[in-house]
Structure formats: structure tokens, C-alpha cells
Design an enzyme around this catalytic site. Sequence first.
Site, PDB file in Angstrom:
ATOM      1  N   CYS A 381       0.819  -1.211   0.000  1.00  0.00           N
ATOM      2  CA  CYS A 381       0.000   0.000   0.000  1.00  0.00           C
ATOM      3  C   CYS A 381       0.857   1.267   0.000  1.00  0.00           C
ATOM      4  O   CYS A 381       1.468   1.584  -1.009  1.00  0.00           O
ATOM      5  CB  CYS A 381      -1.008  -0.026   1.139  1.00  0.00           C
ATOM      6  N   HIS A 507      -3.524  -4.960   0.199  1.00  0.00           N
ATOM      7  CA  HIS A 507      -3.022  -5.512   1.457  1.00  0.00           C
ATOM      8  C   HIS A 507      -3.082  -7.043   1.463  1.00  0.00           C
ATOM      9  O   HIS A 507      -4.067  -7.619   1.941  1.00  0.00           O
ATOM     10  CB  HIS A 507      -3.853  -4.986   2.630  1.00  0.00           C
ATOM     11  N   GLU A 509      -1.659  -9.024   3.316  1.00  0.00           N
ATOM     12  CA  GLU A 509      -1.552  -9.565   4.683  1.00  0.00           C
ATOM     13  C   GLU A 509      -2.896  -9.988   5.273  1.00  0.00           C
ATOM     14  O   GLU A 509      -2.926 -10.692   6.277  1.00  0.00           O
ATOM     15  CB  GLU A 509      -0.848  -8.565   5.610  1.00  0.00           C
TER      16      GLU A 509
HETATM   17  N1  GLN Z   1      -2.115   6.870   2.750  1.00  0.00           N
HETATM   18  C1  GLN Z   1      -2.172   6.118   1.542  1.00  0.00           C
HETATM   19  C2  GLN Z   1      -3.501   6.269   0.832  1.00  0.00           C
HETATM   20  O1  GLN Z   1      -4.463   6.678   1.413  1.00  0.00           O
HETATM   21  C3  GLN Z   1      -1.857   4.658   1.801  1.00  0.00           C
HETATM   22  C4  GLN Z   1      -2.882   3.960   2.618  1.00  0.00           C
HETATM   23  C5  GLN Z   1      -2.394   2.666   3.198  1.00  0.00           C
HETATM   24  O2  GLN Z   1      -1.204   2.387   3.235  1.00  0.00           O
HETATM   25  N2  GLN Z   1      -3.290   1.845   3.691  1.00  0.00           N
HETATM   26  O3  GLN Z   1      -3.612   5.961  -0.332  1.00  0.00           O
END
Ligand code: GLN
Length: 533
Positions: A381, A507, A509
Site C-alpha cells: 500500500c 493488502h 496480509e
Molecule cells: N495513505 C495512503 C492512501 O491513502 C496509503 C494507505 C495505506 O497504506 N493503507 O492511499
Amino acid sequence: MKYIFVTGGVVSSLGKGLAAASLGTLLERRGLRVVLQKLDPYLNVDPGTMNPFQHGEVYVLADGAETDLDLGHYERFTNCVLTRSNNLTSGQVYETVLAKERRGDYLGKTVQVIPHITDEIKGRIRELGETSGSDIVITEIGGTTGDIEGLPFLEAIRQFILEVGPENAIIMHVTLVPFIKAAGELKTKPTQQSVAKLREIGLQPQVLICRTEMPLDKEVRQKLSLYCNVPMDAVIEAGDVEHTIYESPLNLQAEGLDSTVCRILRLDTPQPDMTDWSKFVQRVIAPKKRVKVAIVGKYIELQDAYKSIYESLTHAGASHDCGIDLVLVDAEDIEQEGADKYLRGVAGVLVPGGFGDRGVEGKIAAVRYSRESRTPFLGLCLGMQVATIEFARHVCGLEAANSTEFDPATPYPVICILEEQKDVTEKGASMRLGTCPTALGKNTLAHQVYGKSLIMERHRHRYEFNMSYREIMEKRGFVIAGTSPEGDLVELVELSNHPWFIACQYHPEFQSKPNSPHPLFKGFISACLAHED
Ligand code: GLN
């Protein structure tokens, strides 16, 4: 349909979620279909707006629900499929009841905690039982007995048990039996008192899970049984796990938890087959090799902030018969003293997700270190977003490239907000959330790692790769290996000139399990092992 309610007494952090999940594991392996649910007494509608210091990790479900991290335990320990109806907060209950009141559903009546709030809670428990097609619903109640905010939930459970009958619903109370060093004794009084507190509101637990640092001798067990009014075989000792949380179902099985629960609920089932689970635990406890993996984040001092990532690494490690030595690096330390000092000698670098600009430059430096030293890299992410920024700045010469989240005025917004997100002002549940498909390009590392070309992964973010930079970055060896099937959103990137560098916008995970590690984590650990050799 049988119902098991899991409550907590004396103090918080006793591992109610783990106890509930472990019971789920055991019952599932007795051939029962189990579903787990968490009731959280706080007023937030969901934990999505809380920061990790408040709440630990926000666990994202396939349907996009932002939930409590205990749901992560539930998914990892059982096969049950969870949706937003598996995590209910007071905030949601009140939101629903107030909407009904405005609509006129209660016209003429005074709207009250009893019966309106409690009816709503009971309805949600019953509905899950009916729609999930399971034999057993395990419902964990957040917080501790005696909390004012938890009372409506406990009252709802009292009524619920009355309605379904005591042979169909039990309470499993997770409690602390402290060891007082000066006296050299285990003390049962706190447990007696928290059970008394439950009795005061008409609840009698049938099973006690006693968290303790010392084994419970017969005398202590008898005392707990007598004063708390539970049979001897329902006093279950739960010591701290020695090496890994995955020992928990095995320990509780040895204490007879599942047999007792089945006896009380009159469920005639065979002993659970835990062979594969035990083998997994053995590999976690005594692996043949070990490998050092760095996580560069900003919540590394919090045990729970990157929970699912730690678990995923454990699963992947076990599949290679390899233990993981985590090197937890605060991204801000890298900003102060450079990546080399903290990352030299690690076999792999992982940059997890995050929000806000604190530590971002340190994460970018960690990516640069991995790219230049050809150390395996996995970005998740925000990890993909900083990998993009790093490449744009240091390989493509786009100095001051950034995400508009951190620098709205950057000359090179390589990560930016989607048009449809621009007008969103509310913060709750307003991100791109939940499962989306990704198409992987042929001849990419990701395709090789996954072994297929269409994958489904869970998202939680607002910002995206800016397609205007695709060409200039690809020319320099940045590989856009995964996109949305329509091709408009970038989901996974790689570097052509690197042995193992993968960063994804989603994600992974949230989809790893003990005996089925996620392909990206498995591939990452395998690359770390190769790097060490
Ligand atoms: N802050 C980033 C976004 O909003 C990444 C979000 C995250 O890592 N879950 O896109």
C-alpha cells in the site's frame, strides 16, 4: 443453533479474541460449522477512523468493512467467511435505532436502551446465526465486565439466553488469576468478583478461561469451581503461550475446553484432528533456518499495529521451515541516521501501509537502499506509493516527486487522488475498500509468484499511481505488473533490474493463513533466503 458468548473479566488484554478464535478452530475440527462475531461497545461506527495507537491494526474484510483486529484472528484460525455483519459496534447500533426513530418506526413510543437498543443487538446476533448457515455462533464482547458501555450488550445477552434456552447458549468468561509473588500464591478473588459482577446482571458463566502465569493446582480449581459456580471440568487453565499464539488451540484442547463446551451444549462430535495444526506449530517453534527481515514503519513500538503482517511473515516462514527474525526499524530513525545503519545485513525489507507524512522520507530511503543493494523488497500500500516516489526521484530524475497526500504542490504528483475521491469530505468508510480484481501481466515476477493471472485482493487507500508518469517510469525499468482489469489503476509494480522487488497497492496480509501462506509473502521469504545464500 448454539451460541457461545465470550466475555472478559478483571483486566483487558487477556486475549479474549484469541480464546474465541482458538475455540473456533477446535469446534471446526470437530466437524461443526462455526461463525465468529465481535461486539464492540465503543461509539465509533467502525474502527476505520481510529489511529493504531488507539486501536492497533484496522482489519479489512473482503466486503470492505473496516473492523477490529480480532476478526483477523477469526479468519486466520477458522474457515469462516466474515462480512461487515460480523463486527457490531455501539455506534452502529445507535445509528440504526436513531434512523428508525427518525423514520417513525417507533411512532408514539419512548425510545430506550431496553428494549430498543437491546432488541437491535439481539437481532444482529440472531441474524448472523440464521444467515451464516453455521451450527455455532461464537460472539465475543469487547471490553471488560463492569464497563458502563458494555452493559447494553450484556443485558441483550441475558435476554437472548432466556429466549433460546440455556441448553443452546453459554457464556465463556476469560479472566485473570494473578500470582502474588510476596504471598507465593495464585489468587482467585478477582475472578470471583468479576463473576459476581456478571451474576448481578443475571448472567452465569458456564466456562472459565483462566489466564495465569502459573499452573492452577487442584485446590485453586476447586475454589474457582465452588465460588464461581462452574463444574470442575469447566475451569480451564490458559497460561501464556510459550512461543507462538498458534499454540493456543492445542493448549486449550489439552485442558479439555472443546470437550467441556460440547458436553454442556449437548453436541455429539468426534475429537478434533489437529495434526496439520501441530505440524505448523512445530515448524514455527523449531525451524531449520532463520532469516532477518526488516520492517520499516512508524508504529513499530506497537505490538498490534502491523499484526497481520507479522502473522503473514510467520506463515510464510513456516512454509519454508524458516523462522523470521524481525528487525523493526522506525522510519524516522532512518531519516536521522541513514538507511545503511539500520538495514545493512538484513535479508529483506518490507515497507507497510500508513497514512500521513511522518516517516515517509525514511521509508523512501529504505526503498532506495533495497533497490541499490539489490535486497529483496516487499512494499504494501503506502509501501508501493513510496517505491514509486523513490524511483521517480532517483532513477527518472523527477526531483521532488511526491504523493499529493504529503505535498499537494509537488511538481511531479506521481501518486495522486482519484477524481471521484476529490469531493469526498467525510472520513469514515470513504476510501477504496475491500476486494478488487487485479490482472497480472505475463512474464512478470508477480505472475510467477502467484501462478495465475487474475487475483483478488483487499484494498484500503485513497491515493493511486498517476498514469501520466507510466511511460517515463517504464522506460527506466519500472514494471507495471498488475492493474485493474480495465487497466486504469495500478495495483502492483516491480523493477526489471532487481532480483526480487514487488510493491502492491493492496493488502495481501489480510489473506494469509497458517497452512496457506500468501504467495507474495512466501515468495518474499524465499527471495530473502536466496539473498542470504
Ligand atoms: N495513505 C495512503 C492512501 O491513502 C496509503 C494507505 C495505506 O497504506 N493503507 O492511499
